[in-house]
Design a protein around this motif. Structure first.
Motif, PDB file in Angstrom:
ATOM      1  N   ASP A 189       1.008  -1.181  -0.073  1.00 40.14           N
ATOM      2  CA  ASP A 189       0.055  -0.113   0.219  1.00 40.14           C
ATOM      3  C   ASP A 189       0.554   1.348   0.242  1.00 40.14           C
ATOM      4  OD1 ASP A 189      -2.409  -1.048  -0.203  1.00 40.14           O
ATOM      5  OD2 ASP A 189      -3.006  -1.562   1.924  1.00 40.14           O
ATOM      6  N   MET A 190       1.886   1.235   0.319  1.00 40.04           N
ATOM      7  CA  MET A 190       2.958   2.148  -0.089  1.00 40.04           C
ATOM      8  C   MET A 190       3.232   2.856  -1.687  1.00 40.04           C
ATOM      9  SD  MET A 190       5.316   2.387   3.361  1.00 40.04           S
ATOM     10  CE  MET A 190       4.608   3.002   4.696  1.00 40.04           C
ATOM     11  N   THR A 191       4.086   3.590  -1.884  1.00 37.99           N
ATOM     12  CA  THR A 191       4.210   3.966  -3.364  1.00 37.99           C
ATOM     13  C   THR A 191       5.949   3.018  -3.831  1.00 37.99           C
ATOM     14  OG1 THR A 191       5.666   5.636  -2.922  1.00 37.99           O
ATOM     15  CG2 THR A 191       2.973   6.300  -3.620  1.00 37.99           C
ATOM     16  N   VAL A 192       6.519   3.130  -4.469  1.00 36.24           N
ATOM     17  CA  VAL A 192       7.590   2.532  -5.301  1.00 36.24           C
ATOM     18  C   VAL A 192       8.321   3.349  -4.357  1.00 36.24           C
ATOM     19  CG1 VAL A 192       9.084   1.972  -7.187  1.00 36.24           C
ATOM     20  CG2 VAL A 192       6.518   1.339  -7.795  1.00 36.24           C
ATOM     21  N   GLU A 193       8.402   4.579  -4.545  1.00 34.60           N
ATOM     22  CA  GLU A 193       9.567   5.690  -3.840  1.00 34.60           C
ATOM     23  C   GLU A 193       9.357   5.203  -2.487  1.00 34.60           C
ATOM     24  OE1 GLU A 193       9.929   9.081  -5.175  1.00 34.60           O
ATOM     25  OE2 GLU A 193       7.450   9.902  -4.174  1.00 34.60           O
TER      26      GLU A 193
ATOM     27  N   ARG B 238       8.760  -1.415 -14.575  1.00 33.45           N
ATOM     28  CA  ARG B 238       7.689  -1.138 -15.313  1.00 33.45           C
ATOM     29  C   ARG B 238       6.670  -0.867 -14.400  1.00 33.45           C
ATOM     30  NH1 ARG B 238       8.640  -3.883 -20.615  1.00 33.45           N
ATOM     31  NH2 ARG B 238       9.996  -5.056 -19.441  1.00 33.45           N
ATOM     32  N   PRO B 239       5.615  -0.402 -14.283  1.00 31.41           N
ATOM     33  CA  PRO B 239       6.376   0.714 -15.078  1.00 31.41           C
ATOM     34  C   PRO B 239       6.964   2.092 -13.808  1.00 31.41           C
ATOM     35  CG  PRO B 239       3.925   1.566 -13.897  1.00 31.41           C
ATOM     36  CD  PRO B 239       4.405  -0.350 -13.568  1.00 31.41           C
ATOM     37  N   LEU B 240       7.698   2.917 -15.697  1.00 34.69           N
ATOM     38  CA  LEU B 240       8.274   3.831 -14.320  1.00 34.69           C
ATOM     39  C   LEU B 240       7.970   4.877 -13.992  1.00 34.69           C
ATOM     40  CD1 LEU B 240      11.878   4.436 -16.841  1.00 34.69           C
ATOM     41  CD2 LEU B 240      11.298   5.677 -14.770  1.00 34.69           C
ATOM     42  N   ASP B 241       7.817   4.884 -12.539  1.00 33.92           N
ATOM     43  CA  ASP B 241       6.546   5.553 -12.056  1.00 33.92           C
ATOM     44  C   ASP B 241       6.867   5.279 -10.859  1.00 33.92           C
ATOM     45  OD1 ASP B 241       4.619   7.567 -10.570  1.00 33.92           O
ATOM     46  OD2 ASP B 241       3.042   5.687 -11.689  1.00 33.92           O
ATOM     47  N   PRO B 242       7.866   6.394 -10.155  1.00 35.43           N
ATOM     48  CA  PRO B 242       7.966   5.780  -8.974  1.00 35.43           C
ATOM     49  C   PRO B 242       6.675   6.827  -7.729  1.00 35.43           C
ATOM     50  CG  PRO B 242       9.240   8.038  -9.610  1.00 35.43           C
ATOM     51  CD  PRO B 242       8.207   7.559 -10.779  1.00 35.43           C
ATOM     52  N   LEU B 243       5.934   7.219  -8.323  1.00 36.26           N
ATOM     53  CA  LEU B 243       4.608   7.409  -7.569  1.00 36.26           C
ATOM     54  C   LEU B 243       3.426   6.044  -7.719  1.00 36.26           C
ATOM     55  CD1 LEU B 243       4.048  10.928  -7.967  1.00 36.26           C
ATOM     56  CD2 LEU B 243       4.855   9.719  -5.846  1.00 36.26           C
ATOM     57  N   ALA B 244       3.715   4.725  -8.082  1.00 30.35           N
ATOM     58  CA  ALA B 244       2.932   3.694  -8.631  1.00 30.35           C
ATOM     59  C   ALA B 244       2.517   3.186  -7.326  1.00 30.35           C
ATOM     60  CB  ALA B 244       3.261   2.519  -9.484  1.00 30.35           C
TER      61      ALA B 244
ATOM     62  N   ARG C 104      16.993   8.803  -7.360  1.00 26.61           N
ATOM     63  CA  ARG C 104      17.388   7.829  -6.596  1.00 26.61           C
ATOM     64  C   ARG C 104      16.574   6.892  -7.525  1.00 26.61           C
ATOM     65  NH1 ARG C 104      21.950   4.634  -3.396  1.00 26.61           N
ATOM     66  NH2 ARG C 104      22.698   6.789  -3.488  1.00 26.61           N
ATOM     67  N   THR C 105      14.740   6.684  -6.629  1.00 26.78           N
ATOM     68  CA  THR C 105      13.988   6.112  -7.670  1.00 26.78           C
ATOM     69  C   THR C 105      14.206   5.681  -8.883  1.00 26.78           C
ATOM     70  OG1 THR C 105      12.582   5.915  -5.010  1.00 26.78           O
ATOM     71  CG2 THR C 105      11.880   5.421  -7.268  1.00 26.78           C
ATOM     72  N   THR C 106      13.734   6.926  -9.515  1.00 26.59           N
ATOM     73  CA  THR C 106      14.205   7.230 -10.666  1.00 26.59           C
ATOM     74  C   THR C 106      15.214   6.393 -11.631  1.00 26.59           C
ATOM     75  OG1 THR C 106      12.697   9.484 -10.445  1.00 26.59           O
ATOM     76  CG2 THR C 106      13.408   8.688 -12.731  1.00 26.59           C
ATOM     77  N   LYS C 107      16.105   6.456 -10.790  1.00 20.47           N
ATOM     78  CA  LYS C 107      17.686   5.427 -11.766  1.00 20.47           C
ATOM     79  C   LYS C 107      17.526   4.294 -10.844  1.00 20.47           C
ATOM     80  CE  LYS C 107      21.677   5.681  -9.799  1.00 20.47           C
ATOM     81  NZ  LYS C 107      22.809   6.793  -9.118  1.00 20.47           N
TER      82      LYS C 107
ATOM     83  N   GLY D  30      16.620  -4.722  -6.686  1.00 25.97           N
ATOM     84  CA  GLY D  30      17.483  -3.727  -7.525  1.00 25.97           C
ATOM     85  C   GLY D  30      18.052  -2.528  -5.799  1.00 25.97           C
ATOM     86  N   ARG D  31      16.640  -2.574  -5.684  1.00 24.40           N
ATOM     87  CA  ARG D  31      16.818  -2.332  -4.212  1.00 24.40           C
ATOM     88  C   ARG D  31      17.520  -2.850  -2.901  1.00 24.40           C
ATOM     89  NH1 ARG D  31      11.264  -3.108   0.107  1.00 24.40           N
ATOM     90  NH2 ARG D  31      12.583  -4.451   0.486  1.00 24.40           N
TER      91      ARG D  31
END
Lengths: 475, 362
Positions: free
Chosen positions: A322-326, A364-370, A353-356, A386-387
């Motif tokens: 329930d949290m965003t990707v970033e 995918r998707p390349l969306d830090p807020l997904a 850092r997230t975008t990178k 990756g993390r």
């Protein structure tokens, strides 16, 4: 989709995750309904609205996750739903007789009075098969049956199915393991994105061709084997460590090495990973990370010492759905740069850092807020891998990293692990998939009932010997 | 802001449905409209009259009442919302408020101190006792596995019995002066009273600003600090938080300590701002209202503040509806209805969402 099944045939149904294998079989078993088209049995069109209809037509299914009641006996499970009675009372003796007869016919051993939860996974699968046969199944569908079996158990299963098909039954094997389907089937159907793309016989095909058909492009299934890593010093050392589920474990993982942990599910591998990552307290022994000795280790201390963790249970242990990707990228390093500045969150640093990280790991998707929970399983795993690698770990603890991923994602994850070890990281890899261990590990340690049961260098690994050790055989 | 939409719609629909209900029971649309107008004037002030007469009390008094009620609802709403964030359901805000109120009444009446110090000390005592009361339940949860819903709701009754059936009628009972018999504890000293802002016109006091400031502080804590981030992770996925090295027990204790302190402060504000002593019984269930406020505010601190402002105002206005034959508890009915609508979250999500998000299929 058109498919026909003949009596006495063994059909292998392969395809990547999401290719439609399970959907197809669920239609046949009455769990899903077709939008159009029809099913026919012996030339007569039939409507299958529920599993009951399917059972009545002689279709039996052995699910990937068994549908047995753990604290009932084998015989009770076999008759559940259609119990034999005598004078209105349950006739368990009749149930026991049915199980005994079937076992004799198929030459396998099952104690009808044993409780199901005391059986091995392989035996539980046999219970499922007996159950299907008792209901008069003439078509048996096996959904990913070998995922949890040792090589011996797999062979045993194939022997049984061969015997069944020689007796006139039709057996369908759903899998994404190429090796299995080649060893088992008389005919192979390849599915891709809900369509049947090929139908071949094992004799006229090869693993490479099948893999290509599955993915629709030429991919090699193997990451080229790296030269055996130069042996560094041990980074992780366990000396006589015991914990609930673990018994006197001594091992070490050297820098630049992938140490594989083999074993049948539930023999202490998970507990081992939890002890090393600080999630499970150990009662005896010493755990050494680098030069530091630990008698007690918290997850925060483990992380601070350079331990990263790719757990098996992604959605519970690794990701906050329930949290965003970033926010998930920050998890584990929320208190250090670039994710924090003093006591506050560093929003800009986190975003950058997230975008990178999303770009370099092809998430995918390349969306830090997904919302992280909305990503597909493969992308979630790429995010976690990756993390964890982004933290520049000295020890990477990995449990079942490719479970449920498709070939492309599997290869991506495996390549990452290889590269990380090559760069000097110590890797502890727990997997139930021997093929994966043999493809990645420099050394393989077998676990049985919470203790170690043999160590093998990759060059000296013999699948059958590993399998024997996994079942508890001594050297 | 998009997240607030279901809550706003819920409140609006609740207002509308209640209006229809009022019109039916009164049998007169005009009278129902008048009642609603009275509620509005009681909530935000009778501005037409003010421009006519120039009497400031026509607007300051209603607004002051609304603010006073909103302050208490904000504090208890925040209390419940903070606990929500770490995944706990603190039903014990009422009990924590009661012990906080008693602490403030005790310090206010028994000590003699210069004003700013006296108020501060009384509020701190209220917060501290509320905090301890919440930590009792949290400790039971963390170390004995007692579910917090059970323990906090039982501690509510322990608090009420302890305070109202023993302390207030026993050791802390006000001594009778002259021939008058008194109920409740002794009156607090003037130095302990929360300063009123426009004393001649309204009871609005410093408590309102404390509540708003705390709502902002809690928002910053939860949304912008790493401690808040960790707390939210604990609430959403405790296992993942643990694996990420978050000190789960510490974050839970921290949040519950703050939750109890906020409820305790509500009690302190009630005593030092308006009651001026602990009465025989504290007939205000603000602690229980806090649950509704937090839920309508969707567990967000600013959501709780917004909701508390709306319902504080409606409640202040509710008393004015009595002139039109509507019971003064009418705003509570609206609140309950709005809560039901917010709780029917699935319904809203389907209505508000553009499209269901793509499933997590590999």
């Amino acid at each position: 989709m058109s498919l026909d099944l003949a009596p006495g045939e063994r059909l292998g149904l392969i395809g990547e995750n999401g290719a439609g294998k399970s959907s197809l079989m669920n239609v046949l078993y009455g769990l899903y309904h077709q939008d159009s088209g029809e099913l026919a049995f012996d030339g007569a069109v039939a409507r299958i609205r529920s599993p009951q209809d399917a059972i009545a037509r002689g279709v039996g299914m052995v699910h990937q996750h068994f549908t047995l009641v753990p604290n009932l006996t084998v015989a009770e499970n076999v008759v559940l739903g259609d119990e034999p009675t005598r004078g209105g009372l349950l006739d368990l003796e009749a149930a026991v007789r049915v199980v005994d007869e079937t076992c004799k016919r198929l030459e396998f051993t099952l104690d009808p009075r044993e409780r199901v939860d005391r059986l091995t996974v392989g035996s539980q699968q046999k219970v499922e098969i007996v159950k299907a046969l008792r209901r008069g199944a003439k078509t048996i569908i096996l959904d990913e049956p070998t995922a949890v079996l040792t090589p011996q158990e797999t062979e045993d299963l194939f022997r049984i199915t061969r015997q069944l098909s020689e007796g006139g039954a039709t057996v369908v094997l759903i899998t994404h393991k190429l090796k299995d389907v080649l060893a088992f089937a008389t005919r192979i159907a390849v599915l891709r994105r809900g369509k049947k793309v090929a139908e071949v016989t094992p004799a006229e095909t090869s693993p490479d061709q099948l893999a290509a058909l599955m993915v629709g492009e030429n991919v090699t299934n193997d990451v080229p084997a790296a030269a055996l890593a130069a042996t560094g010093d041990a980074f992780l050392t366990l000396e006589h460590v015991s914990a609930p589920g673990l018994n006197d474990i001594s091992l070490d993982v050297r820098k630049g090495e992938i140490l594989g942990i083999a074993g049948v599910d539930g023999n202490g591998q998970r507990e081992l990973a939890e002890v090393v990552t600080g999630l499970r307290p150990f009662t005896h022994g010493v755990l050494k990370l680098g030069a530091t000795h630990w008698k007690k280790l918290t997850p925060a201390q483990a992380r601070a010492s350079g331990v990263a963790h790719i757990p098996e249970d992604r959605l519970r242990r690794a990701i906050v759905g329930d949290m965003t990707v970033e926010e998930n990228v920050a998890l584990g390093r929320q208190h250090v740069a670039p994710f924090a500045r003093g006591p506050f969150i560093d929003f800009a640093g986190r975003r950058e850092r997230t975008t990178k990280l999303l770009e370099t790991n092809d998430v995918r998707p390349l969306d830090p807020l997904a919302r992280a929970g909305s990503l597909s399983g493969g992308n979630q795993q790429k995010l976690v891998v990756g993390r964890e690698l982004d933290a520049k770990p000295k020890l990477l603890v990995v449990v079942q990293p490719t479970r449920g991923l498709d070939i492309a994602a599997v290869n991506a994850v495996r390549a990452k692990l290889r590269a990380e070890a090559a760069a000097g990281c110590a890797v502890l890899l727990v997997s139930l998939d021997l093929e994966e261990l043999l493809a990645l590990a420099d050394r393989v340690v077998v676990m049985f009932e919470g203790r170690l049961n043999g160590t093998f260098a990759r060059a000296a690994c013999d699948e059958l010997e590993l399998g024997r050790r996994m079942l508890g055989a001594e050297a | 802001m998009r997240r607030a939409l279901p809550s706003v719609l819920s409140v609006l629909i609740a207002l509308l449905v209640s209006f229809i209900a009022a019109a039916f029971t009164l049998g007169d649309l005009g009278q129902a409209a008048s009642a609603y107008l009275a509620m509005l004037q009681g909530a935000v002030g009778d501005w037409p009259r003010y421009f006519e007469t120039g009497n400031p009390s026509t607007v300051l008094r209603p607004i002051g009442e609304a603010g006073t009620k909103a302050a208490l609802l904000t504090l208890t709403g925040l209390s419940v919302a903070v606990a929500f964030r770490v995944g706990l359901f603190n039903i014990g805000a009422q009990g924590q408020m009661v012990v906080g109120a008693l602490a403030a009444a005790f310090i206010g009446a028994q000590l003699q101190l210069p004003s700013p110090l006296h108020v501060t000390l009384a509020l701190l005592a209220a917060a501290l006792l509320g905090s301890c009361w919440a930590l009792l339940a949290t400790g039971l949860k963390l170390w004995r596995g007692v579910h917090e819903v059970i323990s906090t709701i039982m501690l509510n009754w322990v608090a009420v019995s302890l305070v109202e059936n023993w302390l207030v009628v026993g050791p802390l009972k006000a001594t009778a002066s002259g021939t008058n018999s008194l109920s409740g504890t002794a009156q607090i000293h003037a130095t302990a009273e929360l300063p009123r802002l426009v004393a001649d016109y309204s009871r609005l006091n410093l408590g309102f600003f404390i509540a708003v400031a705390l709502a902002v502080a809690v928002t910053v804590w939860m949304q912008r600090t790493r401690a808040g981030f960790e707390s939210r992770a604990v609430g959403l996925a405790p296992k993942a938080a643990e694996a990420a090295g978050v000190p789960v027990a510490r974050r839970v204790l921290q949040a519950m300590a703050v939750s109890g302190a906020l409820a305790g402060l509500a009690g302190g504000t009630l005593i030092l701002g308006t009651e001026l002593k602990y009465p025989a019984t504290l007939a205000s269930p603000y602690g229980f209202d806090g649950i509704a406020i937090a839920l309508i505010g969707q567990g967000h601190p600013l959501g709780a503040l917004g909701t508390a402002l709306v319902f504080g105002a409606l409640r202040a206005g509710g008393t004015h509806m009595q002139l039109f034959g509507v019971h003064k508890s009418f705003p509570e009915l609206i609140q309950g209805l709005a809560l039901l609508l917010v709780a029917a979250k699935l319904f809203w999500e389907r209505l508000v969402a553009k499209k269901p998000a793509a499933g997590g299929v590999t």
